[in-house]
Write a protein that holds these residues in place. Sequence first.
Motif, PDB file in Angstrom:
ATOM      1  N   LEU A 143     -12.663 -50.457 -72.006  1.00 37.98           N
ATOM      2  CA  LEU A 143     -11.672 -49.391 -71.988  1.00 37.98           C
ATOM      3  C   LEU A 143     -10.458 -49.815 -71.164  1.00 37.98           C
ATOM      4  CD1 LEU A 143     -13.945 -46.262 -71.418  1.00 37.98           C
ATOM      5  CD2 LEU A 143     -12.882 -46.991 -73.563  1.00 37.98           C
ATOM      6  N   LEU A 144      -9.272 -49.537 -71.679  1.00 37.37           N
ATOM      7  CA  LEU A 144      -8.019 -49.815 -70.980  1.00 37.37           C
ATOM      8  C   LEU A 144      -7.464 -48.499 -70.456  1.00 37.37           C
ATOM      9  CD1 LEU A 144      -6.517 -52.156 -73.713  1.00 37.37           C
ATOM     10  CD2 LEU A 144      -7.470 -52.906 -71.525  1.00 37.37           C
ATOM     11  N   ALA A 145      -7.484 -48.328 -69.133  1.00 35.18           N
ATOM     12  CA  ALA A 145      -7.047 -47.075 -68.522  1.00 35.18           C
ATOM     13  C   ALA A 145      -5.789 -47.317 -67.690  1.00 35.18           C
ATOM     14  CB  ALA A 145      -8.152 -46.495 -67.643  1.00 35.18           C
ATOM     15  N   PRO A 146      -4.640 -46.781 -68.093  1.00 31.78           N
ATOM     16  CA  PRO A 146      -3.423 -46.962 -67.301  1.00 31.78           C
ATOM     17  C   PRO A 146      -3.424 -46.101 -66.043  1.00 31.78           C
ATOM     18  CG  PRO A 146      -2.968 -45.591 -69.214  1.00 31.78           C
ATOM     19  CD  PRO A 146      -4.384 -46.060 -69.351  1.00 31.78           C
ATOM     20  N   VAL A 147      -2.795 -46.612 -64.987  1.00 28.88           N
ATOM     21  CA  VAL A 147      -2.581 -45.812 -63.794  1.00 28.88           C
ATOM     22  C   VAL A 147      -1.691 -44.631 -64.180  1.00 28.88           C
ATOM     23  CG1 VAL A 147      -1.505 -45.755 -61.508  1.00 28.88           C
ATOM     24  CG2 VAL A 147      -2.892 -47.728 -62.195  1.00 28.88           C
ATOM     25  N   PRO A 148      -2.085 -43.396 -63.872  1.00 24.54           N
ATOM     26  CA  PRO A 148      -1.332 -42.237 -64.358  1.00 24.54           C
ATOM     27  C   PRO A 148      -0.103 -41.916 -63.512  1.00 24.54           C
ATOM     28  CG  PRO A 148      -3.206 -41.490 -63.080  1.00 24.54           C
ATOM     29  CD  PRO A 148      -3.305 -42.993 -63.120  1.00 24.54           C
ATOM     30  N   ALA A 183      -7.605 -45.652 -55.372  1.00 23.13           N
ATOM     31  CA  ALA A 183      -7.945 -44.263 -55.694  1.00 23.13           C
ATOM     32  C   ALA A 183      -8.390 -44.138 -57.149  1.00 23.13           C
ATOM     33  CB  ALA A 183      -6.742 -43.365 -55.424  1.00 23.13           C
ATOM     34  N   CYS A 184      -7.744 -44.897 -58.040  1.00 21.76           N
ATOM     35  CA  CYS A 184      -8.141 -44.889 -59.451  1.00 21.76           C
ATOM     36  C   CYS A 184      -9.529 -45.477 -59.636  1.00 21.76           C
ATOM     37  CB  CYS A 184      -7.132 -45.676 -60.287  1.00 21.76           C
ATOM     38  SG  CYS A 184      -5.480 -44.948 -60.394  1.00 21.76           S
ATOM     39  N   LEU A 237      -3.375 -39.987 -50.813  1.00 23.76           N
ATOM     40  CA  LEU A 237      -3.866 -40.032 -52.195  1.00 23.76           C
ATOM     41  C   LEU A 237      -5.177 -39.274 -52.404  1.00 23.76           C
ATOM     42  CD1 LEU A 237      -3.043 -43.772 -52.854  1.00 23.76           C
ATOM     43  CD2 LEU A 237      -2.194 -41.881 -54.232  1.00 23.76           C
ATOM     44  N   GLN A 238      -5.730 -38.726 -51.328  1.00 25.00           N
ATOM     45  CA  GLN A 238      -7.026 -38.054 -51.438  1.00 25.00           C
ATOM     46  C   GLN A 238      -6.959 -36.915 -52.451  1.00 25.00           C
ATOM     47  OE1 GLN A 238      -8.516 -36.659 -47.709  1.00 25.00           O
ATOM     48  NE2 GLN A 238     -10.580 -36.275 -48.483  1.00 25.00           N
ATOM     49  N   GLY A 239      -7.795 -37.002 -53.480  1.00 30.34           N
ATOM     50  CA  GLY A 239      -7.859 -35.972 -54.503  1.00 30.34           C
ATOM     51  C   GLY A 239      -6.706 -35.947 -55.472  1.00 30.34           C
ATOM     52  N   ALA A 240      -5.761 -36.901 -55.344  1.00 34.78           N
ATOM     53  CA  ALA A 240      -4.569 -36.880 -56.200  1.00 34.78           C
ATOM     54  C   ALA A 240      -4.834 -37.470 -57.575  1.00 34.78           C
ATOM     55  CB  ALA A 240      -3.422 -37.634 -55.531  1.00 34.78           C
ATOM     56  N   ILE A 241      -5.864 -38.308 -57.702  1.00 41.50           N
ATOM     57  CA  ILE A 241      -6.175 -38.946 -58.987  1.00 41.50           C
ATOM     58  C   ILE A 241      -7.625 -38.637 -59.346  1.00 41.50           C
ATOM     59  CG2 ILE A 241      -6.406 -41.137 -60.210  1.00 41.50           C
ATOM     60  CD1 ILE A 241      -4.120 -42.204 -58.484  1.00 41.50           C
ATOM     61  N   ILE A 242      -7.797 -38.083 -60.530  1.00 40.59           N
ATOM     62  CA  ILE A 242      -9.135 -37.701 -60.985  1.00 40.59           C
ATOM     63  C   ILE A 242      -9.350 -38.202 -62.411  1.00 40.59           C
ATOM     64  CG2 ILE A 242      -9.159 -35.638 -59.531  1.00 40.59           C
ATOM     65  CD1 ILE A 242      -8.623 -34.008 -62.117  1.00 40.59           C
ATOM     66  N   VAL A 243     -10.604 -38.189 -62.825  1.00 42.63           N
ATOM     67  CA  VAL A 243     -10.936 -38.482 -64.218  1.00 42.63           C
ATOM     68  C   VAL A 243     -10.799 -37.192 -65.019  1.00 42.63           C
ATOM     69  CG1 VAL A 243     -12.838 -39.058 -65.787  1.00 42.63           C
ATOM     70  CG2 VAL A 243     -12.434 -40.444 -63.751  1.00 42.63           C
ATOM     71  N   ALA A 244     -10.135 -37.256 -66.145  1.00 44.12           N
ATOM     72  CA  ALA A 244      -9.976 -36.089 -67.008  1.00 44.12           C
ATOM     73  C   ALA A 244     -11.360 -35.628 -67.482  1.00 44.12           C
ATOM     74  CB  ALA A 244      -9.091 -36.420 -68.202  1.00 44.12           C
ATOM     75  N   PRO A 245     -11.616 -34.319 -67.490  1.00 44.97           N
ATOM     76  CA  PRO A 245     -12.952 -33.813 -67.858  1.00 44.97           C
ATOM     77  C   PRO A 245     -13.451 -34.326 -69.207  1.00 44.97           C
ATOM     78  CG  PRO A 245     -11.625 -32.053 -66.927  1.00 44.97           C
ATOM     79  CD  PRO A 245     -10.707 -33.234 -67.088  1.00 44.97           C
ATOM     80  N   ASN A 246     -12.556 -34.480 -70.188  1.00 48.76           N
ATOM     81  CA  ASN A 246     -13.000 -34.918 -71.510  1.00 48.76           C
ATOM     82  C   ASN A 246     -13.385 -36.398 -71.542  1.00 48.76           C
ATOM     83  OD1 ASN A 246     -10.144 -35.330 -71.126  1.00 48.76           O
ATOM     84  ND2 ASN A 246     -10.052 -36.018 -73.246  1.00 48.76           N
ATOM     85  N   ARG A 290      -5.976 -38.801 -64.431  1.00 48.80           N
ATOM     86  CA  ARG A 290      -4.954 -37.766 -64.311  1.00 48.80           C
ATOM     87  C   ARG A 290      -4.499 -37.679 -62.853  1.00 48.80           C
ATOM     88  NH1 ARG A 290      -6.920 -32.214 -66.588  1.00 48.80           N
ATOM     89  NH2 ARG A 290      -6.856 -33.489 -68.510  1.00 48.80           N
ATOM     90  N   ARG A 291      -3.188 -37.597 -62.667  1.00 50.52           N
ATOM     91  CA  ARG A 291      -2.634 -37.405 -61.324  1.00 50.52           C
ATOM     92  C   ARG A 291      -2.373 -35.914 -61.141  1.00 50.52           C
ATOM     93  NH1 ARG A 291       0.312 -41.262 -57.639  1.00 50.52           N
ATOM     94  NH2 ARG A 291      -0.111 -42.819 -59.246  1.00 50.52           N
ATOM     95  N   THR A 292      -3.086 -35.308 -60.218  1.00 51.36           N
ATOM     96  CA  THR A 292      -3.061 -33.857 -60.085  1.00 51.36           C
ATOM     97  C   THR A 292      -1.842 -33.335 -59.333  1.00 51.36           C
ATOM     98  OG1 THR A 292      -4.367 -33.944 -58.043  1.00 51.36           O
ATOM     99  CG2 THR A 292      -5.569 -33.756 -60.136  1.00 51.36           C
ATOM    100  N   ARG A 293      -1.230 -34.158 -58.526  1.00 46.62           N
ATOM    101  CA  ARG A 293      -0.065 -33.739 -57.756  1.00 46.62           C
ATOM    102  C   ARG A 293       0.808 -34.950 -57.460  1.00 46.62           C
ATOM    103  NH1 ARG A 293      -1.368 -35.446 -52.601  1.00 46.62           N
ATOM    104  NH2 ARG A 293      -3.612 -35.591 -52.147  1.00 46.62           N
ATOM    105  N   PRO A 294       2.095 -34.735 -57.221  1.00 45.95           N
ATOM    106  CA  PRO A 294       2.959 -35.855 -56.843  1.00 45.95           C
ATOM    107  C   PRO A 294       2.562 -36.374 -55.468  1.00 45.95           C
ATOM    108  CG  PRO A 294       4.140 -33.780 -56.647  1.00 45.95           C
ATOM    109  CD  PRO A 294       2.832 -33.460 -57.305  1.00 45.95           C
TER     110      PRO A 294
END
Length: 257
Positions: free
Chosen positions: A127-132, A221-222, A187-196, A167-171
């Motif tokens: 899988l190729l996952a870009p930094v969001p 963080a990613c 960066l704590q909590g700023a980057i998460i995996v999308a639920p889907n 997904r980046r949840t906040r700037p």
Amino acid sequence: MQVLRPIGDALKPVVDLVYPPRCPLCGAAIGEQGGLCQPCWGELAIPGDPNCTSCQRPLGHGAQDGMTCAVCLTYPPRHDGIAAATLYNDASRKLVLAFKHGKRIALSRLMARLMLRRLGALSEDTLLAPVPLHRVRLWQRGFNQSALLAREIERMSGASLALDALRRTRPTPSLGGLSRKQRAKALQGAIIVAPNWAARLKDRDVVLVDDVLTSGATTEACVRALKKAGARRVTIACFARVLDEALPHAEPVPPPM
């Protein structure tokens, strides 16, 4: 029976006539679009050998390939390796600036080709996952440069694109000048995996794609988010790596054949 060429190939002579191929670094005439002139190829650099098998930092005199540097021994990385197409120097900086801020998105093909050379062969299961980017930054810039690079790597390698897996949840603020702990806190909590994507990442090999790797806080963080979701291996692929101590030991990037 005559085989029709793709539209892009069919229009290539017209494009070259209207926009003669030029080196994006120095402006010299070149043979085809999307390349560099011979002197500018020589300005790009990659880490010389021997270097740390984990992070590509140069190792001391007498070291052997396959060894790990002191930094990685002190702070064991979560990632499973870094594949940097180039070191961040004047030449690579000009390409990155032209690509990201000059909106010369056609450079993504050249940059991705050099990244894939360092990555090697990828399976279709990778899988190729870009930094969001945060949606505000994405709206301001108009595109995610890491996503463009990931899409080109997908096209060249056959690996699978996980465009919105992260997904980046906040700037987040600029990380320059911050300590390791301060960067992690920002960066704590700023980057998460999308639920889907949570279930689809389990036991998968992932290549995290970025344009420039600086302190590594964002990619860390990613990687943390991907590993928490169950990813088996996460390799970081970037076009340019900021690693000043490697520049004296650098080797030129060979032009593609």
